[in-house]
Write a protein that holds these residues in place. Structure first.
Motif, PDB file in Angstrom:
ATOM      1  N   ASP A  68       0.825  -1.211   0.000  1.00  0.00           N
ATOM      2  CA  ASP A  68       0.000   0.000   0.000  1.00  0.00           C
ATOM      3  C   ASP A  68       0.857   1.258   0.000  1.00  0.00           C
ATOM      4  O   ASP A  68       0.546   2.252  -0.682  1.00  0.00           O
ATOM      5  N   LEU A  69       1.936   1.222   0.767  1.00  0.00           N
ATOM      6  CA  LEU A  69       2.840   2.378   0.800  1.00  0.00           C
ATOM      7  C   LEU A  69       3.503   2.599  -0.554  1.00  0.00           C
ATOM      8  O   LEU A  69       3.663   3.739  -0.995  1.00  0.00           O
ATOM      9  N   ARG A  70       3.886   1.527  -1.229  1.00  0.00           N
ATOM     10  CA  ARG A  70       4.511   1.664  -2.549  1.00  0.00           C
ATOM     11  C   ARG A  70       3.534   2.272  -3.557  1.00  0.00           C
ATOM     12  O   ARG A  70       3.909   3.129  -4.370  1.00  0.00           O
ATOM     13  N   ARG A  71       2.284   1.815  -3.530  1.00  0.00           N
ATOM     14  CA  ARG A  71       1.303   2.380  -4.464  1.00  0.00           C
ATOM     15  C   ARG A  71       1.080   3.867  -4.194  1.00  0.00           C
ATOM     16  O   ARG A  71       1.001   4.675  -5.133  1.00  0.00           O
ATOM     17  N   GLU A  72       0.990   4.241  -2.930  1.00  0.00           N
ATOM     18  CA  GLU A  72       0.779   5.654  -2.608  1.00  0.00           C
ATOM     19  C   GLU A  72       2.005   6.488  -2.950  1.00  0.00           C
ATOM     20  O   GLU A  72       1.889   7.602  -3.481  1.00  0.00           O
ATOM     21  N   ALA A  73       3.218   5.973  -2.674  1.00  0.00           N
ATOM     22  CA  ALA A  73       4.440   6.711  -3.017  1.00  0.00           C
ATOM     23  C   ALA A  73       4.543   6.908  -4.518  1.00  0.00           C
ATOM     24  O   ALA A  73       4.920   8.000  -4.993  1.00  0.00           O
ATOM     25  N   HIS A  74       4.190   5.878  -5.293  1.00  0.00           N
ATOM     26  CA  HIS A  74       4.240   6.010  -6.757  1.00  0.00           C
ATOM     27  C   HIS A  74       3.224   7.034  -7.245  1.00  0.00           C
ATOM     28  O   HIS A  74       3.482   7.830  -8.153  1.00  0.00           O
ATOM     29  N   ARG A  75       2.034   7.043  -6.629  1.00  0.00           N
ATOM     30  CA  ARG A  75       1.023   8.025  -7.013  1.00  0.00           C
ATOM     31  C   ARG A  75       1.498   9.449  -6.719  1.00  0.00           C
ATOM     32  O   ARG A  75       1.325  10.364  -7.541  1.00  0.00           O
ATOM     33  N   LEU A  76       2.105   9.638  -5.549  1.00  0.00           N
ATOM     34  CA  LEU A  76       2.614  10.962  -5.186  1.00  0.00           C
ATOM     35  C   LEU A  76       3.725  11.409  -6.139  1.00  0.00           C
ATOM     36  O   LEU A  76       3.786  12.584  -6.523  1.00  0.00           O
ATOM     37  N   LEU A  77       4.606  10.496  -6.515  1.00  0.00           N
ATOM     38  CA  LEU A  77       5.685  10.854  -7.435  1.00  0.00           C
ATOM     39  C   LEU A  77       5.146  11.208  -8.817  1.00  0.00           C
ATOM     40  O   LEU A  77       5.596  12.179  -9.446  1.00  0.00           O
ATOM     41  N   GLU A  78       4.178  10.429  -9.300  1.00  0.00           N
ATOM     42  CA  GLU A  78       3.609  10.711 -10.615  1.00  0.00           C
ATOM     43  C   GLU A  78       2.934  12.070 -10.652  1.00  0.00           C
ATOM     44  O   GLU A  78       2.919  12.743 -11.693  1.00  0.00           O
ATOM     45  N   ALA A  79       2.400  12.505  -9.544  1.00  0.00           N
ATOM     46  CA  ALA A  79       1.701  13.788  -9.492  1.00  0.00           C
ATOM     47  C   ALA A  79       2.631  14.958  -9.204  1.00  0.00           C
ATOM     48  O   ALA A  79       2.185  16.108  -9.213  1.00  0.00           O
ATOM     49  N   ASN A  80       3.888  14.678  -8.939  1.00  0.00           N
ATOM     50  CA  ASN A  80       4.831  15.738  -8.559  1.00  0.00           C
ATOM     51  C   ASN A  80       5.737  16.085  -9.739  1.00  0.00           C
ATOM     52  O   ASN A  80       6.478  15.230 -10.240  1.00  0.00           O
ATOM     53  N   PRO A  81       5.719  17.344 -10.224  1.00  0.00           N
ATOM     54  CA  PRO A  81       6.568  17.719 -11.371  1.00  0.00           C
ATOM     55  C   PRO A  81       8.058  17.771 -11.049  1.00  0.00           C
ATOM     56  O   PRO A  81       8.887  17.853 -11.961  1.00  0.00           O
ATOM     57  N   LEU A  82       8.434  17.730  -9.783  1.00  0.00           N
ATOM     58  CA  LEU A  82       9.843  17.801  -9.417  1.00  0.00           C
ATOM     59  C   LEU A  82      10.565  16.471  -9.629  1.00  0.00           C
ATOM     60  O   LEU A  82      11.798  16.437  -9.668  1.00  0.00           O
ATOM     61  N   TRP A  83       9.820  15.387  -9.757  1.00  0.00           N
ATOM     62  CA  TRP A  83      10.434  14.072  -9.952  1.00  0.00           C
ATOM     63  C   TRP A  83      11.001  13.973 -11.359  1.00  0.00           C
ATOM     64  O   TRP A  83      10.329  14.303 -12.339  1.00  0.00           O
ATOM     65  N   ASP A  84      12.251  13.544 -11.472  1.00  0.00           N
ATOM     66  CA  ASP A  84      12.904  13.368 -12.773  1.00  0.00           C
ATOM     67  C   ASP A  84      12.441  12.039 -13.371  1.00  0.00           C
ATOM     68  O   ASP A  84      12.807  10.957 -12.902  1.00  0.00           O
ATOM     69  N   ARG A  85      11.683  12.133 -14.453  1.00  0.00           N
ATOM     70  CA  ARG A  85      11.103  10.942 -15.070  1.00  0.00           C
ATOM     71  C   ARG A  85      11.940  10.397 -16.223  1.00  0.00           C
ATOM     72  O   ARG A  85      11.438   9.610 -17.037  1.00  0.00           O
ATOM     73  N   SER A  86      13.199  10.803 -16.313  1.00  0.00           N
ATOM     74  CA  SER A  86      14.023  10.366 -17.445  1.00  0.00           C
ATOM     75  C   SER A  86      14.161   8.853 -17.505  1.00  0.00           C
ATOM     76  O   SER A  86      14.211   8.263 -18.583  1.00  0.00           O
ATOM     77  N   ASP A  87      14.245   8.181 -16.339  1.00  0.00           N
ATOM     78  CA  ASP A  87      14.320   6.719 -16.329  1.00  0.00           C
ATOM     79  C   ASP A  87      13.317   6.087 -15.364  1.00  0.00           C
ATOM     80  O   ASP A  87      13.388   4.870 -15.105  1.00  0.00           O
ATOM     81  N   ASN A  88      12.373   6.922 -14.843  1.00  0.00           N
ATOM     82  CA  ASN A  88      11.335   6.422 -13.909  1.00  0.00           C
ATOM     83  C   ASN A  88      11.934   5.634 -12.750  1.00  0.00           C
ATOM     84  O   ASN A  88      11.389   4.616 -12.319  1.00  0.00           O
ATOM     85  N   LYS A  89      13.063   6.113 -12.238  1.00  0.00           N
ATOM     86  CA  LYS A  89      13.750   5.379 -11.185  1.00  0.00           C
ATOM     87  C   LYS A  89      13.328   5.892  -9.821  1.00  0.00           C
ATOM     88  O   LYS A  89      13.432   7.083  -9.527  1.00  0.00           O
ATOM     89  N   TRP A  90      12.840   4.970  -8.979  1.00  0.00           N
ATOM     90  CA  TRP A  90      12.519   5.303  -7.601  1.00  0.00           C
ATOM     91  C   TRP A  90      12.456   3.991  -6.814  1.00  0.00           C
ATOM     92  O   TRP A  90      12.329   2.910  -7.382  1.00  0.00           O
ATOM     93  N   GLU A  91      12.544   4.104  -5.486  1.00  0.00           N
ATOM     94  CA  GLU A  91      12.552   2.919  -4.633  1.00  0.00           C
ATOM     95  C   GLU A  91      11.851   3.227  -3.318  1.00  0.00           C
ATOM     96  O   GLU A  91      11.897   4.372  -2.827  1.00  0.00           O
ATOM     97  N   LEU A  92      11.203   2.214  -2.770  1.00  0.00           N
ATOM     98  CA  LEU A  92      10.668   2.279  -1.408  1.00  0.00           C
ATOM     99  C   LEU A  92      11.085   0.988  -0.717  1.00  0.00           C
ATOM    100  O   LEU A  92      10.721  -0.109  -1.156  1.00  0.00           O
ATOM    101  N   GLN A  93      11.875   1.152   0.344  1.00  0.00           N
ATOM    102  CA  GLN A  93      12.420  -0.011   1.040  1.00  0.00           C
ATOM    103  C   GLN A  93      12.346   0.192   2.552  1.00  0.00           C
ATOM    104  O   GLN A  93      12.364   1.333   3.034  1.00  0.00           O
ATOM    105  N   MET A  94      12.287  -0.947   3.266  1.00  0.00           N
ATOM    106  CA  MET A  94      12.389  -0.913   4.718  1.00  0.00           C
ATOM    107  C   MET A  94      13.878  -1.010   5.056  1.00  0.00           C
ATOM    108  O   MET A  94      14.509  -2.040   4.870  1.00  0.00           O
TER     109      MET A  94
END
Length: 339
Positions: A259-285
């Motif tokens: 659930d946290l990964r889905r929400e983090a991805h949604r927040l990133l997709e909605a944020n223009p500051l995220w660099d989408r050149s390679d769609n690289k992001w991670e959520l880890q414990m």
């Protein structure tokens, strides 16, 4: 009267040759090298004419009314002025070449190769501007017998003074050598994001003796170049202008990672500051404490200010999501009661 005529003839000859040289350069500059030849000629025209006049006077001074015992001194003076004028000409030419080359490069670029090229060009010009006058003065003094003898006697009889001067200039010379090493080893260049004394900032100016870093809170930190050759430091943008943004959140053990990964991805997709050149992001414990788990989100931004703002907005978004939709994931302290 003859002296005046000789000086006037030398000035006229130097001016004429300088004018002819300008005509030749103007014709040559009609081709592909106009961007370099014309600015160089405009900046160096007066010094070129001065050098030509000094050369003409050097070869015609014997025809003046000066006494014969004055001629060697006059030639020495003309020789010294020639070397000094030549040094000034070379320094001006270096500055014009630097300006002309930098004009073809973007002033603000995120490409590390462009920023590295601008940094090298500026450093080479500064090195040349510092070395050329010293070499010219030394060369000029060696052409004068009296001064050459004085210099040799000074070097042989003032060894202790030389040691004292060397020790006094040790820090300065060390910084100059360190600045050269920073440039040749590509440790950093203007625009890089670095971490100094546990604080990050952007390199604003690089000199031979010191480096100016603009900190995240707009302070300016001036650091000797020897600091970067003697101590470890972080360079976040040496090979890539992008900066990684990191957010850590403490949650309860019952938190659902998917659930946290889905929400983090949604927040990133909605944020223009995220660099989408390679769609690289991670959520880890990344850690576990006695009361919570530590969840970290890592994403890339175009530069350090964007990375900072992205981290703040992601932290706010995740906190709001947990508070409104999953308050049971908020950190709790558990205890057992045994009557």
């Amino acid at each position: 009267m003859r002296t005046v005529l000789v000086i006037a003839a030398a000035i006229a000859a130097g001016s004429l040759v300088g004018w002819l040289l300008g005509v030749v350069i103007g014709i040559a500059a009609r081709g592909r090298y106009r961007w370099l030849l014309m600015p160089t000629y405009r900046a160096c025209r007066r010094l070129t004419i001065l050098i030509l006049v000094l050369v003409a006077l050097f070869f015609t001074v014997q025809y003046t009314d000066l006494p014969n015992d004055w001629l060697p001194h006059a030639r020495n003076a003309l020789r010294v002025m020639f070397f000094l004028a030549l040094a000034g000409l070379l320094v001006k030419a270096l500055r014009v070449a630097e300006t002309a080359v930098l004009r073809g490069l973007p002033t603000y670029s995120t490409d590390p190769k462009v920023r590295q090229a601008r940094f090298k060009i500026r450093l080479l010009r500064r090195l040349g501007g510092a070395v050329v006058p010293v070499l010219a003065i030394g060369w000029a003094l060696t052409t004068v017998d009296a001064l050459r003898a004085f210099g040799i006697s000074l070097l042989t009889s003032a060894g202790v003074l030389g040691v004292i001067v060397g020790l006094a200039a040790r820090n300065t010379l060390g910084n100059v050598l360190a600045g050269t090493q920073v440039a040749l080893a590509h440790l950093m260049q203007e625009g890089d994001v670095i971490v100094v004394n546990d604080e990050w900032g952007r390199v604003e100016d690089v000199n031979l003796t010191h480096i100016v870093v603009r900190m995240w809170d707009e302070r300016r930190l001036t650091v000797p170049t020897t600091y970067f050759t003697e101590r470890p430091f972080q360079n976040w943008t040496r090979h890539d202008a992008r900066v990684r943004s990191e957010v850590a959140v403490h949650l309860d053990f019952t938190a659902d990672m998917e659930d946290l990964r889905r929400e983090a991805h949604r927040l990133l997709e909605a944020n223009p500051l995220w660099d989408r050149s390679d769609n690289k992001w991670e959520l880890q414990m990344i850690d576990v404490t006695p009361q919570t788990v530590v969840v970290q989100v890592r994403a890339w931004a175009a530069d350090s200010p964007s990375a900072w703002n992205l981290a703040c907005e992601m932290r706010e978004g995740l906190t709001t999501f947990v508070r409104d939709h999953h308050p049971q994931w908020l950190p709790r302290t558990r205890s057992e009661y045994h009557p």
